[in-house]
Design a protein around this motif. Structure first.
Motif, PDB file in Angstrom:
ATOM      1  N   ASP B  61       0.820  -1.224   0.000  1.00 53.98           N
ATOM      2  CA  ASP B  61       0.000   0.000   0.000  1.00 53.98           C
ATOM      3  C   ASP B  61       0.852   1.272   0.000  1.00 53.98           C
ATOM      4  O   ASP B  61       0.497   2.273   0.643  1.00 53.98           O
ATOM      5  CB  ASP B  61      -0.939   0.029   1.227  1.00 53.98           C
ATOM      6  N   ILE B  63       3.724   1.820   1.436  1.00 60.19           N
ATOM      7  CA  ILE B  63       4.597   2.023   2.596  1.00 60.19           C
ATOM      8  C   ILE B  63       5.493   0.803   2.813  1.00 60.19           C
ATOM      9  O   ILE B  63       5.254  -0.273   2.264  1.00 60.19           O
ATOM     10  CB  ILE B  63       3.808   2.301   3.903  1.00 60.19           C
ATOM     11  N   THR B  64       6.526   0.992   3.621  1.00 59.55           N
ATOM     12  CA  THR B  64       7.430  -0.105   3.967  1.00 59.55           C
ATOM     13  C   THR B  64       7.311  -0.359   5.453  1.00 59.55           C
ATOM     14  O   THR B  64       7.424   0.561   6.263  1.00 59.55           O
ATOM     15  CB  THR B  64       8.891   0.267   3.623  1.00 59.55           C
ATOM     16  N   LEU B  65       7.061  -1.611   5.800  1.00 57.97           N
ATOM     17  CA  LEU B  65       6.937  -1.995   7.198  1.00 57.97           C
ATOM     18  C   LEU B  65       8.013  -3.005   7.563  1.00 57.97           C
ATOM     19  O   LEU B  65       8.434  -3.807   6.730  1.00 57.97           O
ATOM     20  CB  LEU B  65       5.558  -2.632   7.449  1.00 57.97           C
ATOM     21  N   SER B  66       8.439  -2.975   8.817  1.00 57.19           N
ATOM     22  CA  SER B  66       9.328  -4.011   9.334  1.00 57.19           C
ATOM     23  C   SER B  66       8.761  -4.489  10.661  1.00 57.19           C
ATOM     24  O   SER B  66       7.741  -3.983  11.122  1.00 57.19           O
ATOM     25  CB  SER B  66      10.745  -3.457   9.511  1.00 57.19           C
ATOM     26  N   GLN B  67       9.446  -5.443  11.276  1.00 59.67           N
ATOM     27  CA  GLN B  67       8.993  -6.081  12.527  1.00 59.67           C
ATOM     28  C   GLN B  67       7.750  -6.935  12.236  1.00 59.67           C
ATOM     29  O   GLN B  67       6.662  -6.408  11.968  1.00 59.67           O
ATOM     30  CB  GLN B  67       8.698  -5.054  13.639  1.00 59.67           C
ATOM     31  N   LEU B  69       5.438  -8.642  13.807  1.00 61.18           N
ATOM     32  CA  LEU B  69       4.115  -8.457  14.421  1.00 61.18           C
ATOM     33  C   LEU B  69       3.467  -7.147  13.989  1.00 61.18           C
ATOM     34  O   LEU B  69       2.244  -7.072  13.838  1.00 61.18           O
ATOM     35  CB  LEU B  69       4.201  -8.539  15.955  1.00 61.18           C
ATOM     36  N   ALA B  70       4.259  -6.121  13.770  1.00 63.67           N
ATOM     37  CA  ALA B  70       3.724  -4.861  13.246  1.00 63.67           C
ATOM     38  C   ALA B  70       3.182  -5.076  11.832  1.00 63.67           C
ATOM     39  O   ALA B  70       2.112  -4.565  11.480  1.00 63.67           O
ATOM     40  CB  ALA B  70       4.804  -3.775  13.253  1.00 63.67           C
ATOM     41  N   GLN B  73      -0.109  -7.165  12.081  1.00 60.18           N
ATOM     42  CA  GLN B  73      -1.232  -6.364  12.580  1.00 60.18           C
ATOM     43  C   GLN B  73      -1.694  -5.334  11.551  1.00 60.18           C
ATOM     44  O   GLN B  73      -2.884  -5.028  11.465  1.00 60.18           O
ATOM     45  CB  GLN B  73      -0.881  -5.719  13.927  1.00 60.18           C
ATOM     46  N   TYR B  74      -0.757  -4.808  10.741  1.00 61.47           N
ATOM     47  CA  TYR B  74      -1.173  -3.918   9.651  1.00 61.47           C
ATOM     48  C   TYR B  74      -2.044  -4.682   8.648  1.00 61.47           C
ATOM     49  O   TYR B  74      -3.090  -4.193   8.207  1.00 61.47           O
ATOM     50  CB  TYR B  74       0.044  -3.307   8.937  1.00 61.47           C
ATOM     51  N   GLU B  77      -5.445  -5.228  10.128  1.00 59.75           N
ATOM     52  CA  GLU B  77      -6.310  -4.045  10.205  1.00 59.75           C
ATOM     53  C   GLU B  77      -6.801  -3.573   8.839  1.00 59.75           C
ATOM     54  O   GLU B  77      -7.830  -2.904   8.742  1.00 59.75           O
ATOM     55  CB  GLU B  77      -5.588  -2.911  10.947  1.00 59.75           C
TER      56      GLU B  77
END
Lengths: 211, 211
Positions: B61, B63-67, B69-70, B73-74, B77
């Motif tokens: 979407d 964006i870049t996410l790490s971790q 569990l984060a 959860q993204y 949601e």
């Protein structure tokens, strides 16, 4: 009234104290002294409360919770105001990245139990892992921060950051390398919910460490 | 299409693969080889994706996410079906306790980077921390489990448990001590979303480790 089993100097206990304070929730503190008698968290009595034998643990609404982020998210979901997670999923993701870098990537590697196993090199070990984590957090926070970690609203990221900076200072990490983290910490530490819950002024803080 | 930067044998990458599979979300895998060339996660190119220099990371979407569990959860949601967290806050709390015991209390202490620093005693070190965590998880899961970790609905707790058992087996932890964990793992590992994402059958799994 919720009961927090914690210890004045435990950074994870402090996270929960800040969350309660920000939400304006009254709670009772029961001290679990991590040093005395070889560690009160290791007793059978406390093991029944938290099988991981760590603080914090919280009894609330008839249940017992452990793990600070699980506790805080339970509080957030049952007592939503003021919110500790933004409404926007992308911003929530940013908050959680910061929380998890601290809660999985830094704190577990420099907590009391691990440092006891490391032995003589423990200060160097702790510094190494705090530096490594802060080197990642600094550029992330430079992008996301406003007044606080994510924009201008206090969130779970701030709740995790301040106690971790406290640990960094205890282990004499050179904070001048991390200007964004330092600036955020300086702002947050002046807020009542952070100040009143500081390790230097808890019911179980020893006299010689009282602020 | 989301891109997962991961590594076949990384237990945290596997968590994200399971979440994508349970949700039926197609994604592209980009392998970050944690061993080759001293570790591709340490390159400047990857550091720009995740300053923590760890897998997994996900672009989704815009964006870049790490971790892990984060990230999960993204996904939860923004793509709520089928849900990976129960509706009831108390049950959500139980799920998160199990996730956090694994993600903060076990995995960080036995990951590649830490074991490289431990050196010769690394197997014993990893066994110690996996045993300690499983000794806490076993009585908790005995209380909460139905068919899966929390009742009869698959959740983030199951997503964390199975890759951690895989690590335990790699380090030759005696699983007969943990009958509930073993039983849950045996049930879960037969489910398509867990089977298809197993480290033994990923695009970057070396030929000699292919199932």
């Amino acid at each position: 009234m919720p009961v927090l089993y914690g210890y004045f100097r435990s950074s994870c206990s402090w996270r929960v104290r800040i969350a309660f304070a920000l939400k304006g929730i009254e709670y009772e503190q029961k001290s679990v002294n991590l040093i005395k008698d070889g560690g009160q968290q290791l007793t059978d009595q406390f093991k029944a409360i938290n099988p991981m034998q760590q603080v914090p643990a919280v009894t609330i609404d008839g249940i017992t919770l452990s793990q600070s982020l699980a506790i805080i998210q339970y509080i957030e979901e049952t007592r939503p105001e003021p919110r500790l997670l933004p409404a926007d999923p992308k911003q929530r993701g940013q908050v959680r990245i910061i929380c998890d870098i601290i809660a999985s990537g830094i704190q577990p590697l420099q907590n009391l139990y691990v440092l006891q196993k490391i032995g003589a090199d423990k200060v160097q070990w702790a510094q190494h892992f705090i530096n490594r984590g802060f080197e990642a957090l600094e550029p992330i926070l430079k992008q996301t921060a406003g007044k606080y970690c994510i924009g201008d609203e206090i969130s779970m990221a701030d709740i995790c950051l301040v106690p971790q900076v406290y640990n960094a200072e205890r282990f004499k990490v050179d904070m001048s390398q991390f200007p964004t983290i330092r600036r955020l910490n300086q702002t947050l530490i002046e807020i009542d919910a952070f100040k009143a819950t500081h390790p230097s002024c808890q019911p179980d803080t020893p006299d010689d460490l009282q602020a």
